[in-house]
Design a protein around this motif. Structure first.
Motif, PDB file in Angstrom:
ATOM      1  N   SER A   4      63.110 -36.460 113.862  1.00  0.00           N
ATOM      2  CA  SER A   4      61.793 -35.838 113.714  1.00  0.00           C
ATOM      3  C   SER A   4      60.724 -36.915 113.707  1.00  0.00           C
ATOM      4  O   SER A   4      60.814 -37.881 112.947  1.00  0.00           O
ATOM      5  CB  SER A   4      61.724 -35.058 112.401  1.00  0.00           C
ATOM      6  N   SER A   6      56.351 -37.706 113.848  1.00  0.00           N
ATOM      7  CA  SER A   6      55.037 -37.100 113.675  1.00  0.00           C
ATOM      8  C   SER A   6      53.966 -38.175 113.545  1.00  0.00           C
ATOM      9  O   SER A   6      54.257 -39.323 113.217  1.00  0.00           O
ATOM     10  CB  SER A   6      55.017 -36.205 112.433  1.00  0.00           C
ATOM     11  N   ILE A   8      50.350 -37.647 111.747  1.00  0.00           N
ATOM     12  CA  ILE A   8      49.390 -36.760 111.099  1.00  0.00           C
ATOM     13  C   ILE A   8      48.393 -37.631 110.343  1.00  0.00           C
ATOM     14  O   ILE A   8      48.732 -38.223 109.315  1.00  0.00           O
ATOM     15  CB  ILE A   8      50.096 -35.784 110.133  1.00  0.00           C
ATOM     16  N   SER A  43      53.921 -42.481 103.158  1.00  0.00           N
ATOM     17  CA  SER A  43      52.760 -42.324 104.016  1.00  0.00           C
ATOM     18  C   SER A  43      52.183 -43.720 104.235  1.00  0.00           C
ATOM     19  O   SER A  43      52.654 -44.685 103.641  1.00  0.00           O
ATOM     20  CB  SER A  43      51.741 -41.385 103.362  1.00  0.00           C
ATOM     21  N   SER A  62      53.160 -38.505 105.555  1.00  0.00           N
ATOM     22  CA  SER A  62      54.600 -38.366 105.769  1.00  0.00           C
ATOM     23  C   SER A  62      54.919 -36.970 106.291  1.00  0.00           C
ATOM     24  O   SER A  62      54.310 -35.985 105.873  1.00  0.00           O
ATOM     25  CB  SER A  62      55.335 -38.593 104.444  1.00  0.00           C
ATOM     26  N   LYS A  63      55.894 -36.891 107.158  1.00  0.00           N
ATOM     27  CA  LYS A  63      56.289 -35.584 107.709  1.00  0.00           C
ATOM     28  C   LYS A  63      56.987 -34.697 106.681  1.00  0.00           C
ATOM     29  O   LYS A  63      57.199 -33.520 106.920  1.00  0.00           O
ATOM     30  CB  LYS A  63      57.161 -35.780 108.949  1.00  0.00           C
ATOM     31  N   THR A  64      57.315 -35.264 105.509  1.00  0.00           N
ATOM     32  CA  THR A  64      58.023 -34.481 104.486  1.00  0.00           C
ATOM     33  C   THR A  64      57.151 -34.165 103.274  1.00  0.00           C
ATOM     34  O   THR A  64      57.656 -33.686 102.266  1.00  0.00           O
ATOM     35  CB  THR A  64      59.265 -35.252 103.999  1.00  0.00           C
TER      36      THR A  64
END
Length: 150
Positions: A4, A6, A8, A43, A62-64
């Motif tokens: 995964s 990302s 963001i 992050s 962070s993607k989580t």
């Protein structure tokens, strides 16, 4: 896809509670501490700055992690830490709310410059005026009657 990925970018803004202030001689140390909290939450801090009464953070999220959780961690840990810096921070706290705005990678430099120029920026406008302009720029609906009630 086995992995995964990302990107963001989030522009986070929050204010000190009335009666609290960030003393200029401690601002750099505070910004570094905030960056450490962001890193501990998987992050990445890109730019942190502000004035005596508020903070701007541009970071990759962070993607989580949710934005709310990251801001909670930043505020909780930094308010606890700053109280150990000087007696004048004994009653320091952040206001409850915050603003979080998504940033396109193509606008990254613009937001960095915006954060870098906070002191100059606030010679002409208050935090409240700035925040309302950000809400309008990012098309965030709000009721002005309740915006500044804590």
């Amino acid at each position: 896809m086995p992995k995964s990925l990302s990107q963001i970018l989030i522009h986070i803004v929050f204010h000190v509670k009335e009666g609290s202030a960030i003393h200029p001689q401690h601002a750099g140390e505070l910004y570094n501490y905030l960056g450490g909290i962001i890193k501990q939450n998987d992050s990445f801090p890109i730019r942190i700055g502000g004035t005596e009464d508020h903070i701007h953070i541009l970071c990759s999220l962070s993607k989580t992690l949710t934005v709310a959780k990251l801001v909670e961690e930043i505020k909780r840990n930094s308010s606890r830490w700053i109280k150990t810096v000087a007696k004048s921070y004994r009653y320091f706290s952040w206001q409850r709310g915050y603003g979080a705005f998504s940033v396109s990678s193509s606008h990254r430099r613009i937001v960095i410059e915006y954060i870098n120029n906070q002191k100059k920026h606030h010679l002409k406008r208050t935090f409240q005026e700035e925040f309302e302009l950000l809400l309008e720029k990012y098309n965030v609906e709000y009721n002005k009657e309740y915006l500044w009630k804590d």
